[in-house]
Design a protein around this motif. Structure first.
Motif, PDB file in Angstrom:
ATOM      1  N   UNK A 118      15.883   0.460  12.327  1.00 49.58           N
ATOM      2  CA  UNK A 118      15.243  -0.884  12.504  1.00 49.58           C
ATOM      3  C   UNK A 118      13.822  -0.707  11.796  1.00 49.58           C
ATOM      4  N   UNK A 119      13.443  -1.772  10.905  1.00 50.38           N
ATOM      5  CA  UNK A 119      12.190  -1.884  10.278  1.00 50.38           C
ATOM      6  C   UNK A 119      11.000  -2.237  11.229  1.00 50.38           C
ATOM      7  N   UNK A 120       9.948  -1.612  11.490  1.00 50.09           N
ATOM      8  CA  UNK A 120       8.942  -2.100  12.196  1.00 50.09           C
ATOM      9  C   UNK A 120       8.462  -3.793  11.792  1.00 50.09           C
ATOM     10  N   UNK A 121       8.392  -4.674  12.643  1.00 48.86           N
ATOM     11  CA  UNK A 121       8.183  -5.884  12.266  1.00 48.86           C
ATOM     12  C   UNK A 121       9.292  -6.743  11.704  1.00 48.86           C
ATOM     13  N   UNK A 122      10.163  -5.930  11.539  1.00 52.98           N
ATOM     14  CA  UNK A 122      11.579  -6.447  10.790  1.00 52.98           C
ATOM     15  C   UNK A 122      11.182  -6.580   9.443  1.00 52.98           C
ATOM     16  N   UNK A 123      10.353  -6.110   8.794  1.00 56.02           N
ATOM     17  CA  UNK A 123       9.856  -6.514   7.390  1.00 56.02           C
ATOM     18  C   UNK A 123      10.494  -5.218   6.543  1.00 56.02           C
ATOM     19  N   UNK A 124      11.148  -5.709   5.435  1.00 55.74           N
ATOM     20  CA  UNK A 124      11.697  -4.674   4.465  1.00 55.74           C
ATOM     21  C   UNK A 124      11.626  -5.299   2.854  1.00 55.74           C
ATOM     22  N   UNK A 125      11.919  -4.456   2.363  1.00 57.05           N
ATOM     23  CA  UNK A 125      11.913  -4.658   0.934  1.00 57.05           C
ATOM     24  C   UNK A 125      13.241  -4.461   0.174  1.00 57.05           C
ATOM     25  N   UNK A 126      13.520  -5.093  -0.850  1.00 55.32           N
ATOM     26  CA  UNK A 126      15.029  -4.650  -1.445  1.00 55.32           C
ATOM     27  C   UNK A 126      15.061  -3.311  -1.735  1.00 55.32           C
ATOM     28  N   UNK A 127      14.037  -2.675  -2.084  1.00 51.01           N
ATOM     29  CA  UNK A 127      14.096  -1.134  -2.374  1.00 51.01           C
ATOM     30  C   UNK A 127      14.359  -0.205  -1.248  1.00 51.01           C
ATOM     31  N   UNK A 128      13.829  -0.458  -0.039  1.00 46.79           N
ATOM     32  CA  UNK A 128      13.829   0.071   1.062  1.00 46.79           C
ATOM     33  C   UNK A 128      15.079   0.042   1.580  1.00 46.79           C
ATOM     34  N   UNK A 129      15.840  -1.389   1.590  1.00 42.29           N
ATOM     35  CA  UNK A 129      17.293  -1.496   1.809  1.00 42.29           C
ATOM     36  C   UNK A 129      18.238  -0.826   1.188  1.00 42.29           C
TER      37      UNK A 129
ATOM     38  N   UNK B 196       0.825  -1.299   0.012  1.00 42.30           N
ATOM     39  CA  UNK B 196      -0.093  -0.056  -0.044  1.00 42.30           C
ATOM     40  C   UNK B 196       0.721   1.244  -0.086  1.00 42.30           C
ATOM     41  N   UNK B 197       2.087   1.234   0.400  1.00 39.38           N
ATOM     42  CA  UNK B 197       2.987   2.428   0.456  1.00 39.38           C
ATOM     43  C   UNK B 197       3.893   2.397  -0.839  1.00 39.38           C
ATOM     44  N   UNK B 198       3.903   3.516  -1.444  1.00 42.94           N
ATOM     45  CA  UNK B 198       4.551   3.815  -2.558  1.00 42.94           C
ATOM     46  C   UNK B 198       6.140   4.155  -2.287  1.00 42.94           C
ATOM     47  N   UNK B 199       7.087   4.303  -2.914  1.00 47.40           N
ATOM     48  CA  UNK B 199       8.541   4.424  -2.831  1.00 47.40           C
ATOM     49  C   UNK B 199       8.515   5.653  -2.198  1.00 47.40           C
ATOM     50  N   UNK B 200       7.859   6.934  -2.273  1.00 50.37           N
ATOM     51  CA  UNK B 200       7.713   7.941  -1.809  1.00 50.37           C
ATOM     52  C   UNK B 200       7.173   8.216  -0.344  1.00 50.37           C
TER      53      UNK B 200
END
Length: 342
Positions: free
Chosen positions: A218-229, A188-192
């Motif tokens: 630290x990511x909430x829920x330890x959940x990340x995406x390649x783009x956010x990393x 649901x979240x865009x890159x912006x």
């Protein structure tokens, strides 16, 4: 007769003249030299052996300093190390400095490249503050003279800036846990929007502290995406996962938190421990947990950043505008609201 007398007188005069000339040429010469010679001598330096001028004052002072203590000079203010009142405290075994260039990842649950802890070493970390329970966590850490890394939520930092200041003042490391605790892996979240969660969170923490935070995230829920990393890497922000998750938000009581952490830790032998300072059970469990760590031979490692994060001016401005306030930390509560009677 007259001629003989004249010859005699001439002889006498001649003898006198001859005697005078002999006397003048044979007597010692005067010390005075021609004017140009006198002037030349005055301009020449005296030979070292011939002239021993009195020692200058500064030489006397230097010589005295070698043989006697010099007068005490006012020392520059030096920050004194806090002495631990607890002789059996858990303490801090070592401090490590992290070069966050490129966004390194820590915590074997998700990042396995950097194994910097030795056997029986732990890193204490707390998420989701600052909250009214945080001071209790700080007291427990202070009693054991140990340090932790805190990952506060941006919004919470605007609610309780004075508590976050206490965290930093106690010498703990302060990173970030996003602006609103949004899970950044959400479709649901865009890159912006992901960028805004990251940057606005850091800006809020900087505003609350009145100083730049560490580039630790630290990511909430330890959940990340390649783009956010990748984005965090481009900003040179280190990413934290964990090795031991306390799952304190699920715990029914403090004892369960202690048992969960120690069971996992004894199995793994070391690691980054994840807890939450806004959980009441965690605050209550911490004194016992720290004593168990000490009894088990575990040692605390504090992580610090090589350089603090430079927040982005546009998000600093957005935050101030959205809050419709000059700055959260510009005026303490005591300067705005004062008790006059009780």
């Amino acid at each position: 007769m007259r001629n003989a007398l004249g010859l005699m007188l001439a002889s006498v005069v001649s003898a006198v003249v001859i005697a005078a000339v002999w006397f003048w040429t044979s007597s010692p010469k005067a010390d005075a030299a021609p004017p140009q010679t006198v002037n030349a001598r005055k301009a020449e330096p005296l030979p070292v052996a011939a002239a021993k001028p009195s020692r200058p004052r500064e030489d006397v002072e230097v010589t005295a300093a070698l043989s006697a203590p010099a007068p005490a000079k006012p020392a520059a203010p030096v920050q004194q190390k806090t002495t631990c009142a607890n002789p059996d405290a858990l303490g801090v075994s070592r401090v490590v400095v992290v070069d966050t260039t490129g966004g390194p990842g820590f915590g074997f649950q998700q990042f396995k490249q950097l194994d910097f802890l030795t056997d029986k070493e732990v890193v204490l970390t707390f998420d989701d503050g600052p909250w009214p329970t945080t001071p209790s966590v700080l007291r427990s850490l202070a009693e054991e003279c140990t340090k932790a890394t805190f990952f506060p939520v941006g919004k919470h930092s605007t609610y309780h800036p004075e508590i976050l200041k206490q965290v930093a003042a106690a010498g703990h490391t302060v990173g970030s846990h996003t602006w609103s605790h949004a899970h950044l892996d959400s479709k649901k979240l865009t890159e912006q929007q992901v960028k805004e969660e990251v940057e606005k969170g850091f800006s809020a923490i900087k505003m609350a502290l009145g100083a730049a935070p560490a580039p630790f995230f630290r990511f909430p829920g330890l959940q990340h995406t390649p783009a956010s990393v990748d984005y965090l890497g481009s900003r040179n922000i280190a990413i934290f996962s964990c090795d031991v998750d306390s799952f304190d938000f699920r715990a029914k009581d403090p004892a369960q938190i202690v048992n969960t952490v120690m069971t996992k830790l004894d199995k793994q032998g070391k690691g980054i421990i994840l807890m939450h300072d806004l959980q009441k059970h965690t605050a209550a469990a911490l004194p016992t947990l720290l004593r168990r760590l000490k009894a088990g031979g575990y040692k605390v490692v504090q992580m610090k950043a090589k350089a603090q994060l430079e927040t982005m001016a546009e998000y600093d401005a957005v935050l101030v505008k959205d809050m419709k306030l000059p700055a959260v930390s510009s005026r303490p509560v005591s300067s705005v609201v004062q008790t006059v009677t009780e």
